[in-house]
Design an enzyme around this catalytic site. Structure first.
Site, PDB file in Angstrom:
ATOM      1  N   ASP A  11      -3.816  -3.881   5.554  1.00  0.00           N
ATOM      2  CA  ASP A  11      -2.794  -2.797   5.655  1.00  0.00           C
ATOM      3  C   ASP A  11      -2.724  -2.085   6.661  1.00  0.00           C
ATOM      4  O   ASP A  11      -3.893  -1.973   7.442  1.00  0.00           O
ATOM      5  CB  ASP A  11      -3.011  -1.914   4.290  1.00  0.00           C
ATOM      6  CG  ASP A  11      -1.972  -0.782   4.085  1.00  0.00           C
ATOM      7  OD1 ASP A  11      -0.709  -1.031   4.384  1.00  0.00           O
ATOM      8  OD2 ASP A  11      -2.419   0.374   3.708  1.00  0.00           O
ATOM      9  N   TYR A  43       3.037   2.218   9.956  1.00  0.00           N
ATOM     10  CA  TYR A  43       3.779   0.913  10.282  1.00  0.00           C
ATOM     11  C   TYR A  43       5.170   1.016  10.140  1.00  0.00           C
ATOM     12  O   TYR A  43       6.012   0.178  10.678  1.00  0.00           O
ATOM     13  CB  TYR A  43       3.164  -0.479   9.437  1.00  0.00           C
ATOM     14  CG  TYR A  43       2.225  -0.934  10.056  1.00  0.00           C
ATOM     15  CD1 TYR A  43       1.120  -0.610  10.853  1.00  0.00           C
ATOM     16  CD2 TYR A  43       1.619  -2.253   9.386  1.00  0.00           C
ATOM     17  CE1 TYR A  43       0.018  -1.144  11.518  1.00  0.00           C
ATOM     18  CE2 TYR A  43       0.645  -2.910  10.145  1.00  0.00           C
ATOM     19  CZ  TYR A  43      -0.277  -2.299  10.939  1.00  0.00           C
ATOM     20  OH  TYR A  43      -1.511  -3.025  11.570  1.00  0.00           O
ATOM     21  N   GLY A  44       5.458   1.807   8.995  1.00  0.00           N
ATOM     22  CA  GLY A  44       6.994   2.032   8.395  1.00  0.00           C
ATOM     23  C   GLY A  44       8.022   2.447   9.400  1.00  0.00           C
ATOM     24  O   GLY A  44       9.074   2.072   9.129  1.00  0.00           O
ATOM     25  N   CYS A 185       5.734   0.528  -1.414  1.00  0.00           N
ATOM     26  CA  CYS A 185       4.687   0.892  -0.442  1.00  0.00           C
ATOM     27  C   CYS A 185       3.187   0.850  -1.080  1.00  0.00           C
ATOM     28  O   CYS A 185       3.182   1.636  -1.882  1.00  0.00           O
ATOM     29  CB  CYS A 185       5.015   1.991   0.338  1.00  0.00           C
ATOM     30  SG  CYS A 185       3.707   2.579   1.579  1.00  0.00           S
ATOM     31  N   HIS A 187       0.714   2.378  -0.490  1.00  0.00           N
ATOM     32  CA  HIS A 187       0.144   3.741  -0.277  1.00  0.00           C
ATOM     33  C   HIS A 187       0.516   4.818  -1.604  1.00  0.00           C
ATOM     34  O   HIS A 187       0.113   5.510  -2.105  1.00  0.00           O
ATOM     35  CB  HIS A 187       0.655   4.736   0.836  1.00  0.00           C
ATOM     36  CG  HIS A 187      -0.085   4.505   2.096  1.00  0.00           C
ATOM     37  ND1 HIS A 187       0.164   3.026   2.614  1.00  0.00           N
ATOM     38  CD2 HIS A 187      -1.068   4.863   2.764  1.00  0.00           C
ATOM     39  CE1 HIS A 187      -0.713   3.082   3.764  1.00  0.00           C
ATOM     40  NE2 HIS A 187      -1.367   4.374   3.743  1.00  0.00           N
TER      41      HIS A 187
END
Ligand code: DGL
Length: 274
Positions: A11, A43-44, A185, A187
């Protein structure tokens, strides 16, 4: 490839630990080599080209650890890089989006599904693509929540600021009468309670991690790769901030994280083993 070989999981940071945790619960014989790209998170907000480049480096690093399969425990990397990586390596590779979409399709009753994720994941339309294949009649409403990842990486899981930010993001989705909300996501399961308190009991939260671990198990069995011996020592690597990662990982995982190591991921050039 030996069935006792480890599984590579990666990730952009700590989010993939929610998937690693689920793998440890459901298939406890498997050993994990985890990589969190803490130097390059988030990364988003990055382009597809960049995420493919990062993913290639990480896959090469994981393959240098002789992994027998790889789990892309990041929705953004699953959306942008999974298809490419699958064509470039000979070991099984799975992402988190397809499993998440499957559960969402099975969960919704009124056909209104909300997806929250990074800008990359939401703008890619990947959940819509999978959902329209699995259950063509559903209506999918996406909302990018770019502030969630830094809040989670900062450890502000139950903080009034996180609650306020979540209200701003999610209130729009609630106007569509959604009955299912995908935590798109890896997270976000870490702020599940905050999100749950805002959407209320009528909305079911879908965490793709559970279904991802189930899919991984099926893939391992299908390929004759399921470990039949007890798991070895799980290993953790990051591209920055090993100490901070260690503290966080301890709060998420059901094991004592031994010593996460800092590595220079950029030294893994973007060609792949086969
Ligand atoms: N946890 C990752 C995801 O599922 C990446 C978040 C980020 O780095 O922006 O999308």
């Amino acid at each position: 490839m030996a069935s006792s070989a480890p599984i590579g999981v990666f990730d952009s940071g700590v989010g993939g630990l929610t998937v690693a945790r689920e793998i440890m619960r459901q298939i406890p014989n498997e050993t994990i080599v985890y990589f969190g790209d803490t130097a390059r998170v988030p990364y988003g907000s990055k382009s597809k080209k960049t995420i493919i480049n990062y993913s290639r480096q990480i896959v090469r690093f994981l393959q240098s650890n002789d992994v027998k399969a790889i789990v892309i425990a990041c929705n953004t990397a699953s959306a942008f890089a999974l298809e490419t990586i699958i064509t470039e390596v000979s070991i099984p590779v799975i992402g988190v989006v397809k499993p998440g979409a499957k559960v969402a399709a099975e969960t919704t009753k009124n056909g209104n599904i909300g997806i929250i994720g990074t800008e990359g994941t939401i703008n890619s339309g990947i959940y819509n693509t999978y959902l329209s294949k699995t259950k063509p009649n559903v209506r999918v409403y996406g909302k990018a929540c770019p502030l969630f990842v830094p809040l989670v990486e900062e450890g502000w899981l139950d903080d009034p600021i996180t609650v306020e930010v979540a209200k701003r993001y999610i209130s729009e989705l609630m106007t569509y009468d959604i009955d299912t909300l995908v935590l798109g996501c890896t997270h976000y399961p870490l702020i599940r309670h905050t999100i749950g308190s805002i959407v209320g009991e009528k909305v079911t939260l879908v965490n793709p991690a559970f279904e991802t671990a189930r899919s991984l198990r099926e893939v391992l069995i299908h390929n004759g790769l399921e470990s039949v011996t007890a798991a070895g020592e799980h290993k953790f690597y990051v591209s920055d901030g090993a100490e901070k990662f260690k503290k966080f990982a301890k709060t998420i995982l059901p094991i004592e994280v031994i010593e996460p190591k800092d590595i220079n991921i950029e030294s893994f050039a973007d060609t792949l083993f086969n």
